[in-house]
Design a protein around this motif. Structure first.
Motif, short mmCIF file in Angstrom:
data_model
loop_
_atom_site.label_atom_id
_atom_site.label_comp_id
_atom_site.label_asym_id
_atom_site.label_seq_id
_atom_site.Cartn_x
_atom_site.Cartn_y
_atom_site.Cartn_z
N GLN A 151 83.60 21.18 58.76
CA GLN A 151 83.64 20.29 57.60
C GLN A 151 84.21 21.01 56.38
O GLN A 151 83.99 20.59 55.25
N SER A 152 84.97 22.08 56.61
CA SER A 152 85.52 22.90 55.53
C SER A 152 87.04 22.91 55.57
O SER A 152 87.65 22.71 56.63
N ALA A 153 87.66 23.14 54.39
CA ALA A 153 89.12 23.10 54.32
C ALA A 153 89.59 23.72 53.01
O ALA A 153 88.81 23.97 52.08
N ASN A 154 90.89 23.93 52.95
CA ASN A 154 91.59 24.28 51.71
C ASN A 154 92.39 23.05 51.29
O ASN A 154 93.30 22.63 52.00
N CYS A 155 92.04 22.44 50.16
CA CYS A 155 92.70 21.21 49.70
C CYS A 155 93.69 21.47 48.57
O CYS A 155 94.17 20.52 47.95
N VAL A 156 94.00 22.71 48.29
CA VAL A 156 94.91 23.03 47.18
C VAL A 156 96.27 22.39 47.41
O VAL A 156 96.86 22.51 48.49
N GLY A 157 96.76 21.69 46.42
CA GLY A 157 98.04 21.01 46.51
C GLY A 157 97.95 19.56 46.95
O GLY A 157 98.91 18.82 46.87
N GLY B 117 82.62 24.48 52.67
CA GLY B 117 83.46 24.88 51.56
C GLY B 117 84.76 24.10 51.54
O GLY B 117 85.48 24.05 52.54
N ILE B 118 85.06 23.45 50.42
CA ILE B 118 86.33 22.75 50.24
C ILE B 118 87.01 23.38 49.03
O ILE B 118 86.62 23.14 47.88
N LYS B 119 88.00 24.21 49.29
CA LYS B 119 88.63 24.98 48.21
C LYS B 119 89.66 24.13 47.48
O LYS B 119 90.53 23.50 48.10
N VAL B 120 89.59 24.15 46.14
CA VAL B 120 90.52 23.36 45.33
C VAL B 120 91.15 24.17 44.20
O VAL B 120 91.92 23.62 43.41
N SER B 121 90.85 25.44 44.10
CA SER B 121 91.35 26.25 42.98
C SER B 121 92.75 26.76 43.26
O SER B 121 93.04 27.28 44.33
N ASP B 122 93.63 26.60 42.27
CA ASP B 122 95.02 27.02 42.41
C ASP B 122 95.09 28.54 42.55
O ASP B 122 94.43 29.27 41.81
N PRO B 123 95.91 29.06 43.48
CA PRO B 123 95.95 30.50 43.69
C PRO B 123 96.57 31.27 42.52
O PRO B 123 96.30 32.46 42.35
N ASP B 124 97.39 30.61 41.69
CA ASP B 124 98.06 31.30 40.60
C ASP B 124 97.21 31.40 39.34
O ASP B 124 97.23 32.42 38.66
N PHE C 154 91.67 23.71 38.71
CA PHE C 154 91.30 22.66 39.65
C PHE C 154 92.13 21.41 39.33
O PHE C 154 91.72 20.55 38.55
N TYR C 155 93.30 21.30 39.93
CA TYR C 155 94.19 20.20 39.61
C TYR C 155 93.78 18.91 40.32
O TYR C 155 93.16 18.94 41.38
N PRO C 156 94.13 17.75 39.73
CA PRO C 156 93.66 16.46 40.25
C PRO C 156 93.99 16.20 41.71
O PRO C 156 93.13 15.70 42.45
N GLU C 157 95.20 16.53 42.14
CA GLU C 157 95.57 16.22 43.52
C GLU C 157 94.71 16.98 44.52
O GLU C 157 94.40 16.49 45.61
N SER C 158 94.28 18.19 44.15
CA SER C 158 93.41 18.97 45.03
C SER C 158 92.02 18.34 45.12
O SER C 158 91.41 18.30 46.19
N VAL C 159 91.53 17.85 43.99
CA VAL C 159 90.21 17.23 43.96
C VAL C 159 90.23 15.89 44.70
O VAL C 159 89.28 15.54 45.40
N VAL C 160 91.31 15.12 44.56
CA VAL C 160 91.45 13.88 45.33
C VAL C 160 91.35 14.19 46.82
O VAL C 160 90.61 13.54 47.57
N CYS C 161 92.08 15.20 47.27
CA CYS C 161 92.03 15.62 48.67
C CYS C 161 90.61 15.98 49.08
O CYS C 161 90.15 15.61 50.16
N ALA C 162 89.90 16.69 48.20
CA ALA C 162 88.54 17.16 48.53
C ALA C 162 87.58 16.00 48.74
O ALA C 162 86.79 15.99 49.69
N SER D 77 80.95 21.66 40.46
CA SER D 77 80.66 22.52 39.31
C SER D 77 81.95 22.91 38.61
O SER D 77 82.33 24.09 38.56
N TYR D 78 82.66 21.94 38.06
CA TYR D 78 83.96 22.15 37.44
C TYR D 78 84.34 20.91 36.67
O TYR D 78 83.68 19.87 36.76
N TYR D 79 85.42 21.01 35.92
CA TYR D 79 86.08 19.80 35.45
C TYR D 79 87.52 19.85 35.94
O TYR D 79 88.08 20.92 36.20
N VAL D 80 88.12 18.69 36.12
CA VAL D 80 89.48 18.61 36.62
C VAL D 80 90.45 19.04 35.52
O VAL D 80 90.46 18.48 34.43
N ASP D 81 91.25 20.05 35.82
CA ASP D 81 92.23 20.55 34.86
C ASP D 81 93.49 19.65 34.87
O ASP D 81 93.71 18.91 35.83
N PRO D 82 94.32 19.71 33.84
CA PRO D 82 94.26 20.65 32.72
C PRO D 82 93.53 20.12 31.47
O PRO D 82 93.49 20.80 30.46
#
Length: 509
Positions: free
Chosen positions: A199-205, A252-259, A263-271, A286-291
Motif C-alpha cells: 500500500q506504499s508508493a512514490n507519487c512525486v510528479g 508510506g506515500i512519498k510526495v516531496s519533490d527531490p529538488d 509538496f506539489y498539488p499533482e503529487s498530493v492528488v496522486c497520493a 502533516s503538510y500544506y500543499v505548496d507553493p
C-alpha cells in the motif's frame, strides 16, 4: 501578529469553498468555460523553454476528457497522467500562455500552474530542527503492553492514555494509516513489523511508482515522514519507542519533490487517489500543499489547485478513507477576517499579501470532510506555534511545546519518535499532533471496523476531552503579550475544537 476576531465559522466547508466546489465530487464546477479551443496549428514553443506543471480539471466523462486532451496538445502541453474518474489531468508545458489558452477550451472547468518556478531536471508542519538521540540497546521485553526502552520519555502517550490503551487493544493489523509525506524508512526496526509495502508508493510528479523501496526517503535529512509513521504505529517490540496504535499497519506515500522538498498539488492528488484505490482506511497529512500557504479562489492557478486536490480527497472519502491534517505552525486564527501571508509562493520569491481565510484556503487542512488537528503540549495547553480557529479546528493532540516541560527523564517537551537509519529524534509541530490523532482514529476503526469516514470523525469528536479556553491570558512565552485569543465554550472552541484525543476512551467505549 494581529488576530482579528470574527463570528465566521466553517460548517461543512469554508464559505467560498462550499460555493466553488459543492459539486466537485462529480467533477462539475459552476462557471465552466464555454469558448472552444482556438483552431489552427498546435502551439509551438522553443525547445529549451522552461516547463511548468499544471492541473486541468474537467467533467468526468470520456468525451469531455478526450476533447480536453486534444486541446492540451494543441496548446503545447503533454499529459503526464489523467485521473479520469475525477476529471483531473496532470500536464507539463513549456508554453508560457498554456494556462490562459487551456482555460478557454470547451469542457475545462478550471486549470492552472501548480508551481511558480520551472521544473528542474517542503512544506511540512514541523517547528524547528530535530534533536537526535542514540538508539537504545535491545530489550528482552516483547509482550504487548510492556514499556519500550525509550517510553519513559514519551509523555505524549501517557497524556492521551495510549500506553493504557495498548493493553486493551493495540489496534488491528487490518487497519492501515497512509503517511502522505517525505517517505517512510520501512527498514527501521520499530516500523518494519507494521509496514505495508503493498500500500506504499512514490507519487512525486503525479504518477504512482510502486517499485520496491520507492516510498523511502531520499536522504536521512528527509526524516519527517519516518518520524510521523513512528508516532502512529511504532511496534511494541522491545526495541525503542511505541506508537499510539502499535498494532495497526502503516504505509508510506512519498510526495516531496527531490529538488526542493516541496509538496506539489499533482503529487498530493496522486497520493489521495492511490490511498483510496489501495484500501487505506486513514491518511495522515502533516503538510500544506505548496507553493501557496493559502490558495485564493479569485486566482485561476490557485483555484485549480484547490479544485484538483479537493476532487481527489473527496474521491478517497467516498471510497472509505478518513483524512486527518495538521492545522499549521503560524499561530494563525483561521476564523479571523484577515491573515498576513508573507511566505508564498515558497518555490520562488514570496510576496506579502493579506488574505481572507474564508476565501483563501490552507490545502488540504481546510477542505471539506478533513479532520483539522491543532497541537498541545504536556500541560494540555495549545502549543505556542499552533494555528487555531473556532469552527475550523476539529480536535487537538500532542504536538510538543518547548515551553511546556514534562516530568520525564529528558525534560524535553517535544515528541520522540523514529528517524531514518535506525535513529530516534525529538520534533515538535502540528505535524506531530496530526499523527497522534490519526493513531487514535486507527484505534477507533479497529474497535468499530464497519465505521466509515463520517462516523469515525464523529467518534473522534465524541471521545475527545476538552479543557476549555484558558482562564488566564494566553502568553506561553511569558513576555507579557497575549499571543492568541480562544473563542468558544467548554465543548467547542478555537484552540481545541471538540477536545484533545483520548486513546483509552477510543478502545473502551
Amino acid at each position: 501578529m494581529t488576530h482579528l476576531r470574527s463570528r465566521r465559522r466553517r460548517l461543512a466547508a469554508p464559505v467560498g469553498l462550499a460555493v466553488a466546489l459543492s459539486t466537485a465530487t462529480l467533477g462539475l464546477l459552476p462557471g465552466s468555460a464555454s469558448a472552444a479551443a482556438s483552431q489552427g496549428e498546435q502551439t509551438q514553443v522553443a525547445a529549451d523553454a522552461p516547463k511548468l506543471a499544471y492541473v486541468v480539471n474537467t467533467k468526468a466523462d470520456d468525451d469531455t476528457i478526450a476533447s480536453v486532451k486534444k486541446a492540451i496538445a494543441k496548446a503545447g502541453g503533454s499529459v503526464v497522467i489523467a485521473y479520469e474518474r475525477i476529471g483531473v489531468i496532470v500536464v507539463h508545458s513549456a508554453n508560457p500562455d498554456f494556462g490562459k489558452e487551456i482555460r478557454k477550451a470547451r469542457g475545462v472547468q478550471s486549470a492552472g500552474a501548480t508551481r511558480t518556478a520551472p521544473l528542474k531536471a517542503a512544506g511540512t508542519t514541523e517547528e524547528g530542527a530535530p534533536q537526535y538521540v542514540d538508539a537504545p540497546a535491545a530489550s528482552t521485553k516483547s509482550a504487548a503492553g510492556d514499556a519500550e526502552p525509550m517510553e519513559a520519555d514519551q509523555w505524549d502517550l501517557r497524556a492521551i492514555g495510549a500506553d493504557k490503551a495498548a493493553k486493551i487493544n493495540p489496534g488491528s493489523s487490518k487497519v492501515t494509516v497512509g503517511v502522505i509525506d517525505t517517505g517512510v524508512d520501512d527498514t527501521h526496526p520499530d516500523l518494519a513489523p507494521n509496514f505495508s509495502a503493498s500500500q506504499s508508493a512514490n507519487c512525486v510528479g503525479g504518477k504512482a511508482d510502486t517499485s520496491p523501496g520507492a516510498w523511502r526517503p531520499y536522504t536521512p535529512e528527509d526524516y519527517h515522514g519516518t518520524h510521523v509513521a513512528g508516532e502512529i504505529a511504532a511496534a511494541r517490540n522491545g526495541i525503542g519507542v511505541a506508537g499510539v496504535a502499535p498494532g495497526v499497519k502503516v504505509a508510506g506515500i512519498k510526495v516531496s519533490d527531490p529538488d526542493n522538498g516541496l509538496f506539489y498539488p499533482e503529487s498530493v492528488v496522486c497520493a489521495f487517489m492511490f490511498a483510496a484505490d489501495k484500501g487505506i482506511e486513514i491518511t495522515n497529512n502533516s503538510y500544506y500543499v505548496d507553493p501557496w500557504l493559502y490558495n485564493c479562489m479569485d486566482d485561476p492557478d490557485q483555484k485549480a489547485i484547490v479544485d484538483a486536490v479537493n476532487r481527489s480527497q473527496l474521491y478517497a472519502q467516498r471510497k472509505g478513507t478518513l483524512h486527518l491534517a495538521s492545522a499549521g505552525n503560524s499561530n494563525h486564527d483561521l476564523a479571523s477576517d484577515a491573515i498576513v501571508d508573507d511566505s508564498s509562493p515558497d518555490d520562488s520569491t514570496p510576496v506579502e499579501r493579506t488574505i481572507d481565510p474564508s476565501e483563501c484556503f490552507d490545502v488540504p487542512t481546510q477542505l471539506p470532510g478533513i479532520v483539522t488537528v491543532s497541537a498541545t503540549g504536556d500541560k494540555d495547553l495549545k502549543s505556542y506555534y499552533s494555528t487555531y480557529g473556532k469552527g475550523v479546528v476539529d480536535i487537538a493532540a500532542p504536538g510538543g511545546d518547548k515551553y511546556q516541560i514534562p516530568d520525564n527523564p529528558s525534560k524535553n517537551g517535544r515528541i520522540l519518535s523514529t528517524m531514518p537509519e535506525n535513529k530516534y529524534g525529538w520534533l515538535q509541530g502540528t505535524s506531530m499532533a496530526s499523527p497522534h490523532a490519526a493513531g487514535v482514529a486507527a484505534l477507533l476503526k479497529s474497535t468499530h471496523p464497519k465505521a466509515g469516514p463520517a462516523q469515525l470523525q464523529r467518534l473522534l469528536k465524541v471521545q475527545a476531552d476538552n479543557p476549555g479556553c484558558p482562564t488566564e491570558p494566553y502568553d506561553p512565552d511569558g513576555d507579557g503579550t497575549v499571543d492568541a485569543e480562544c473563542e468558544g465554550s467548554k465543548n467547542l472552541n478555537g484552540f481545541y475544537g471538540f477536545g484533545i484525543v483520548d486513546a483509552l476512551d477510543a478502545v473502551r467505549k
